[in-house]
Design a protein around this motif. Structure first.
Motif, PDB file in Angstrom:
ATOM      1  N   ASN A 220       0.811  -1.218   0.000  1.00 64.94           N
ATOM      2  CA  ASN A 220       0.000   0.000   0.000  1.00 64.94           C
ATOM      3  C   ASN A 220       0.842   1.265   0.000  1.00 64.94           C
ATOM      4  OD1 ASN A 220      -2.571  -0.912  -0.241  1.00 64.94           O
ATOM      5  ND2 ASN A 220      -2.754  -1.398   1.941  1.00 64.94           N
ATOM      6  N   GLU A 221       1.990   1.200   0.671  1.00 61.33           N
ATOM      7  CA  GLU A 221       2.853   2.373   0.700  1.00 61.33           C
ATOM      8  C   GLU A 221       3.390   2.666  -0.702  1.00 61.33           C
ATOM      9  OE1 GLU A 221       5.952   2.443   3.739  1.00 61.33           O
ATOM     10  OE2 GLU A 221       7.160   3.540   2.252  1.00 61.33           O
ATOM     11  N   LEU A 222       3.769   1.584  -1.408  1.00 62.21           N
ATOM     12  CA  LEU A 222       4.276   1.767  -2.767  1.00 62.21           C
ATOM     13  C   LEU A 222       3.198   2.342  -3.678  1.00 62.21           C
ATOM     14  CD1 LEU A 222       6.782   0.276  -1.902  1.00 62.21           C
ATOM     15  CD2 LEU A 222       6.532  -1.219  -3.857  1.00 62.21           C
ATOM     16  N   TYR A 223       1.972   1.923  -3.436  1.00 61.58           N
ATOM     17  CA  TYR A 223       0.868   2.382  -4.278  1.00 61.58           C
ATOM     18  C   TYR A 223       0.546   3.851  -3.989  1.00 61.58           C
ATOM     19  CZ  TYR A 223      -3.841   2.601  -6.232  1.00 61.58           C
ATOM     20  OH  TYR A 223      -4.960   2.961  -6.940  1.00 61.58           O
ATOM     21  N   HIS A 224       0.487   4.189  -2.708  1.00 64.72           N
ATOM     22  CA  HIS A 224       0.063   5.546  -2.355  1.00 64.72           C
ATOM     23  C   HIS A 224       1.212   6.547  -2.307  1.00 64.72           C
ATOM     24  CE1 HIS A 224      -4.097   4.561  -1.695  1.00 64.72           C
ATOM     25  NE2 HIS A 224      -3.741   3.513  -0.968  1.00 64.72           N
ATOM     26  N   HIS A 225       2.388   6.075  -1.967  1.00 60.63           N
ATOM     27  CA  HIS A 225       3.520   6.998  -1.836  1.00 60.63           C
ATOM     28  C   HIS A 225       4.734   6.514  -2.604  1.00 60.63           C
ATOM     29  CE1 HIS A 225       1.135   8.897   1.256  1.00 60.63           C
ATOM     30  NE2 HIS A 225       0.999   7.716   1.847  1.00 60.63           N
ATOM     31  N   PRO A 226       4.637   6.414  -3.931  1.00 57.37           N
ATOM     32  CA  PRO A 226       5.815   5.982  -4.692  1.00 57.37           C
ATOM     33  C   PRO A 226       6.923   7.022  -4.556  1.00 57.37           C
ATOM     34  CG  PRO A 226       4.100   6.778  -6.164  1.00 57.37           C
ATOM     35  CD  PRO A 226       3.499   6.770  -4.791  1.00 57.37           C
ATOM     36  N   ALA A 227       8.168   6.546  -4.523  1.00 56.17           N
ATOM     37  CA  ALA A 227       9.283   7.471  -4.345  1.00 56.17           C
ATOM     38  C   ALA A 227       9.775   8.019  -5.673  1.00 56.17           C
ATOM     39  CB  ALA A 227      10.423   6.762  -3.627  1.00 56.17           C
ATOM     40  N   THR A 228       9.609   7.223  -6.737  1.00 54.61           N
ATOM     41  CA  THR A 228      10.140   7.661  -8.031  1.00 54.61           C
ATOM     42  C   THR A 228       9.080   7.483  -9.111  1.00 54.61           C
ATOM     43  OG1 THR A 228      10.936   5.463  -8.590  1.00 54.61           O
ATOM     44  CG2 THR A 228      12.466   6.887  -7.402  1.00 54.61           C
ATOM     45  N   ILE A 229       9.352   8.103 -10.247  1.00 57.67           N
ATOM     46  CA  ILE A 229       8.418   7.995 -11.376  1.00 57.67           C
ATOM     47  C   ILE A 229       8.339   6.533 -11.847  1.00 57.67           C
ATOM     48  CG2 ILE A 229      10.201   8.558 -13.095  1.00 57.67           C
ATOM     49  CD1 ILE A 229       7.994   9.984 -14.687  1.00 57.67           C
ATOM     50  N   PHE A 230       9.473   5.777 -11.691  1.00 58.14           N
ATOM     51  CA  PHE A 230       9.459   4.381 -12.122  1.00 58.14           C
ATOM     52  C   PHE A 230       8.485   3.558 -11.276  1.00 58.14           C
ATOM     53  CE2 PHE A 230      10.800  -0.005 -11.768  1.00 58.14           C
ATOM     54  CZ  PHE A 230      10.805  -0.364 -13.094  1.00 58.14           C
ATOM     55  N   VAL A 231       8.578   3.733  -9.957  1.00 60.02           N
ATOM     56  CA  VAL A 231       7.689   2.984  -9.070  1.00 60.02           C
ATOM     57  C   VAL A 231       6.244   3.424  -9.312  1.00 60.02           C
ATOM     58  CG1 VAL A 231       7.118   2.468  -6.663  1.00 60.02           C
ATOM     59  CG2 VAL A 231       9.505   2.719  -7.350  1.00 60.02           C
ATOM     60  N   ALA A 232       6.046   4.730  -9.459  1.00 62.13           N
ATOM     61  CA  ALA A 232       4.693   5.244  -9.685  1.00 62.13           C
ATOM     62  C   ALA A 232       4.080   4.629 -10.930  1.00 62.13           C
ATOM     63  CB  ALA A 232       4.742   6.759  -9.806  1.00 62.13           C
TER      64      ALA A 232
END
Lengths: 366, 317
Positions: A220-232
Motif C-alpha cells: 500500500n505504501e508503494l501504491y500511495h507513496h511511490p518514491a520515483t516515477i518508475f515505481v509510480a
C-alpha cells in the motif's frame, strides 16, 4: 532466526555487464518479500546469488546470521522453486520431493512423514506415484513447492514460479502460495515481473530497475507513496498518467497548469511542499482510478476538468476512457453508468488528494 | 457477405469422414485416405529396403541351405556342421567378447571425453571436438594399417615406448590374447569418438535447472552424475550402445587388416570367418550360414534395449 541481509551486493557478468549495482536489503524472519521489476532489472540475479547459483562479485550476503558468500547452495539451508519447475522427469512425485532429504540421509519413515505432510498441505496426496509428465502445470508447480516445503529450510526462494501457468491458474496458485506461507511461516523471497503478484503476496515489495532498488515498502505504501516515477508507473494497472505540467502561483494560491486553459488547484496541505519547485520541469501524476466522473460526492478535493474522449473500453464493473491532454494520452476509470461516449466531451474529476508531482529531471516524486 | 447482407462464417468445419456421395468412386475414396497417401509416399523407401536389405537377406538364407556347388539343397546341414565345429564356437565366443568389451570401453571413454568437452569453455570446445573426431572420420581400413605398423614385431613404436619405461616387448599380433587386445584397442580408438559426440549432444540437452535444483537439494558432483545426468541420458546411451553393438559385432575391416583372424583363428569374428569360409575357402553356402548366426543374437539384444527406450520415452518425454 532466518533473516536475510544483502550488503552492497554487486553482480558483474563477463564482458562487464553490471546486473546488480550494490544493493542493500534486510529481510526479516518470517517475512514474505517480493522482488519485482521489468526483465533485466537484476531481480533474478539477486535471487540466484542468495541461492548460491551465481557468485557474488562484491558485497556480502548473510542468511540467519551467517555470511554465505563462499558457502555452496546445499549448505545454505534454502529451498528454491524454479520457473520451469525443474522436476526430475525420471523420478515419481514422491521421489522428487524426497530427493533432498534422501541426499541428507534422513531416515525413511521421517522422509515419508514429511512428504505426506507437504502433500496434504498442497493436496497432492493422490499424485505421489506419478511421474511429472503425467501432471498438469498447476500440479507440477505444487510438487515443486512440496519439494521446497519438505526440506523445512530457513528460506524459500521463488523464481517467477507462476509465469508458466495460464491466467486463471495463476490467480489460484497465488492464493495457494499465500496459504502455504501462512501455514509454514518460512522467510520467503519471491521474484516476479507481475506487479499484481507482488502486491497481493508481499509483506514488503522491493521494486528494482537497472540493477538498483528503486523503493522498498509494504504494497500500500508503494501504491500511495511511490518514491520515483518508475515505481509510480510500475505499480498499479492501468499505469499512472503522467502529464507535463507547470506550477503557477496566482494570488497566493498554487495551481497546476496542464495545458491551455486546463488547470487544477494544489491541495492546501501541499502548497508549502510544492512551492519551492515552481521553476522546475514537472509531471503531474494521477492514477486512472483517481480520475473519475464528477457525480461521486463522497470525496473532498475534487478538481473538475472537461476532456474530449477518444476511446471507451467497457470492462463490466468499470469503464476505461482514453483522451489526450496537450497530446499526452491519459486514461481514466469511470462508472459504467456515467454515460461516457467516444468523441463526446466528458466532465471528469481529479482527486487531488491522490495526485503526485514529479520532478521531470530527477524522476523523484516531490 | 451473404446475398442477404448477413455475415457468413469464413470456413465451415469439414466433416471428419467424407460423406458417401454417388459421384465419388470407391477407388477415389481409397486414394483420398490418409493411410493410402502415407503408404504411397513411403513406397520408394520400401523399395530401397526391399532391394538392399530384404532381398540379400532372403537370398543369404536360401544360399545357406545349398551344397558347396550350389546345385542342391542340403537343408540345415551347413548349420549343423558349424554347430559341431570347434572353430565356430571359438569365433562365436570371440565375437561376443570382442563386441561386449569394445562397446563397454567405447561407452566409458566416450562418456568421459564428452564430460571433459562439455566442461571446457565454449571457445576451446570446437577445436577439441574436431580433433577428437578424427579417428572416426579416417576410413578404418586405412587407419588400421597405421596401427598394424605400430604393432609390427620389428619396428613397433608402441613397444619402443614400453621399452622406455623398462618393460619387455609385447608380441602384439603374435599371441592370441595380445592379438585380441590389439583388435579391441583399435576398434575402441576408432569408435569412441562416435559415443563422445552422441553423449555430448545428450549432455547439452539436460536442462541446466535440473543441476541447479540438485545443487540446492544437496547433491555432490558424483550424485548429480548418478541421479540427474545418467537417468536423463539413458535413452541416448541405450540407442548408442545398441547401434554400436550391431556394428562392432559385425566388424570386418579392422580384424581383416590387423590380424586376418590369426593367430590360429583366435581373433576371427563372424564376418571375417564367414568371408574366410565362404570366399577364401570357396564354400559360399557355409559362409552364408556363419553370417546368419549373428541374426538371432542381435535381434534379442535389440528387442530388450528398444523396449527399455520405448518405456522411458513414454514415462519421461
Amino acid at each position: 532466526m532466518s533473516e536475510v541481509n544483502l550488503r552492497k551486493v554487486v553482480k558483474l557478468f563477463e564482458g562487464g555487464v553490471q546486473a546488480v549495482r550494490g544493493i542493500d536489503l534486510e529481510i526479516a524472519d518470517h517475512e514474505f518479500c517480493v522482488l519485482v521489476g521489468p526483465s533485466g532489472c537484476g531481480k533474478s540475479t539477486t535471487l540466484r546469488m542468495i541461492a548460491g547459483l551465481e557468485e557474488v562479485s562484491e558485497g556480502e550476503i548473510w542468511i540467519g546470521g551467517t555470511m554465505v558468500n563462499d558457502i555452496p547452495p546445499k549448505d545454505r539451508d534454502i529451498a528454491m522453486v524454479f520457473q520451469n519447475y525443474a522436476l526430475y522427469p525420471h523420478m515419481t512425485v514422491f521421489e522428487n520431493m524426497a530427493f533432498g532429504l534422501k541426499l541428507r540421509h534422513f531416515p525413511k519413515d521421517e522422509i515419508k512423514r514429511r512428504v505426506d505432510r507437504a502433500a496434504s498441505i498442497l493436496s497432492i496426496g493422490e499424485l505421489l506415484d506419478r511421474k511429472p509428465k503425467a501432471l498438469s502445470g498447476g500440479q507440477r508447480q505444487r510438487v515443486a513447492m512440496g519439494r521446497a516445503i519438505v526440506r523445512d529450510p530457513k528460506v524459500f526462494l521463488f523464481d517467477e514460479p507462476l509465469s508458466n501457468l495460464d491466467a486463471k491458474l495463476r490467480v489460484q496458485m497465488r492464493t495457494e502460495i499465500k496459504k502455504v506461507h501462512q501455514a509454514v511461516k518460512t522467510t520467503t523471497i519471491y521474484v516476479t515481473h507481475d506487479q499484481v503478484e507482488a502486491m497481493t503476496l508481499a509483506d514488503r515489495v522491493v521494486v528494482m530497475n537497472h540493477g538498483v532498488i528503486e523503493q522498498v515498502g509494504p504494497p500500500n505504501e508503494l501504491y500511495h507513496h511511490p518514491a520515483t516515477i518508475f515505481v509510480a508507473g510500475f505499480i498499479g494497472s492501468p499505469a499512472m498518467n503522467f502529464i507535463p505540467a507547470r506550477l503557477v502561483n496566482a494570488a497566493g494560491a498554487l495551481t497546476i497548469q496542464l495545458g491551455q486553459g486546463l488547470s487544477v488547484p494544489v491541495p492546501a496541505d501541499r502548497t508549502a511542499r510544492y512551492a519551492p519547485h515552481a521553476s522546475k520541469k514537472l509531471l503531474f501524476g494521477i492514477r486512472p482510478e483517481h480520475l473519475t466522473e464528477t457525480t461521486r460526492t463522497d470525496k473532498q478535493n475534487l478538481a473538475p476538468i472537461t476532456v474530449d474522449l477518444d476511446v471507451i473500453e467497457p470492462m463490466g464493473m468499470e469503464t476505461l476512457v482514453h483522451f489526450r491532454i496537450e497530446g499526452t494520452p491519459v486514461c481514466a476509470r469511470v462508472d459504467p453508468a456515467a454515460g461516457a461516449q467516444a468523441g463526446a466531451p466528458m466532465r471528469l474529476a481529479a482527486h487531488m488528494d491522490q495526485m503526485h508531482l514529479i520532478d521531470a529531471d530527477t524522476g523523484r516524486v516531490l | 457477405m451473404a446475398p442477404d447482407g448477413s455475415a457468413r462464417a469464413i470456413a465451415t468445419p469439414a466433416p471428419l469422414r467424407p460423406a458417401r456421395s454417388p459421384g465419388v468412386s470407391s477407388l477415389e475414396r481409397l486414394a483420398r485416405r490418409r493411410s493410402t497417401i502415407a503408404f504411397v509416399m513411403t513406397v520408394p523407401l520400401i523399395l530401397v529396403i526391399a532391394g538392399l536389405v530384404a532381398w540379400p537377406a532372403a537370398y543369404a538364407m536360401y544360399l545357406s541351405t545349398l551344397n558347396r556347388r550350389m546345385t542342391a539343397s542340403v537343408g540345415f546341414d551347413n548349420y549343423m556342421f558349424m554347430i559341431e565345429s570347434e572353430t565356430f564356437w571359438m569365433v562365436a565366443w570371440q565375437s561376443c567378447f570382442f563386441a561386449i568389451t569394445a562397446v563397454l570401453l567405447k561407452a566409458l571413454i566416450g562418456f568421459w571425453l564428452a564430460h571433459m568437452l562439455h566442461n571446457l569453455p565454449v571457445r576451446g570446445q570446437r577445436k577439441w571436438r574436431g580433433m577428437l573426431l578424427v579417428p572416426w572420420v579416417i576410413p578404418p581400413a586405412l587407419s588400421t594399417l597405421g596401427w598394424w605398423w605400430m604393432f609390427d614385431p620389428s619396428y613397433s613404436s608402441i613397444n619402443w615406448i614400453i621399452n622406455v619405461f623398462g618393460f619387455p616387448d609385447v608380441p602384439w599380433l603374435g599371441h592370441p590374447w595380445w592379438a585380441r587386445i590389439a583388435v579391441i584397442m583399435v576398434n575402441v580408438w576408432y569408435g569412441a569418438p562416435f559415443f563422445m559426440i552422441m553423449y555430448l549432444a545428450a549432455l547439452k540437452s539436460v536442462p541446466e535447472q535440473l543441476y541447479e535444483a540438485a545443487a540446492i537439494d544437496g547433491a555432490t558432483s558424483s550424485q548429480k552424475l548418478f541421479y540427474v545426468t545418467l537417468p536423463m541420458m539413458q535413452n541416448i546411451i541405450s540407442i548408442t550402445v545398441l547401434f554400436s553393438l550391431i556394428v562392432t559385432f559385425a566388424n570386418y575391416d579392422i580384424v581383416r587388416v590387423l590380424t586376418n583372424g590369426g593367430p590360429r583363428d583366435t581373433t576371427h569374428l563372424f564376418a571375417t570367418y564367414a568371408a574366410q569360409v565362404g570366399i577364401l575357402s570357396g564354400h559360399l553356402p557355409r559362409g552364408a550360414a556363419v553370417s546368419l548366426f549373428m541374426l538371432p543374437v542381435l535381434a534379442v539384444a535389440a528387442f530388450f534395449i528398444l523396449r527399455g527406450v520405448t518405456r522411458r520415452t513414454r514415462e519421461m518425454m
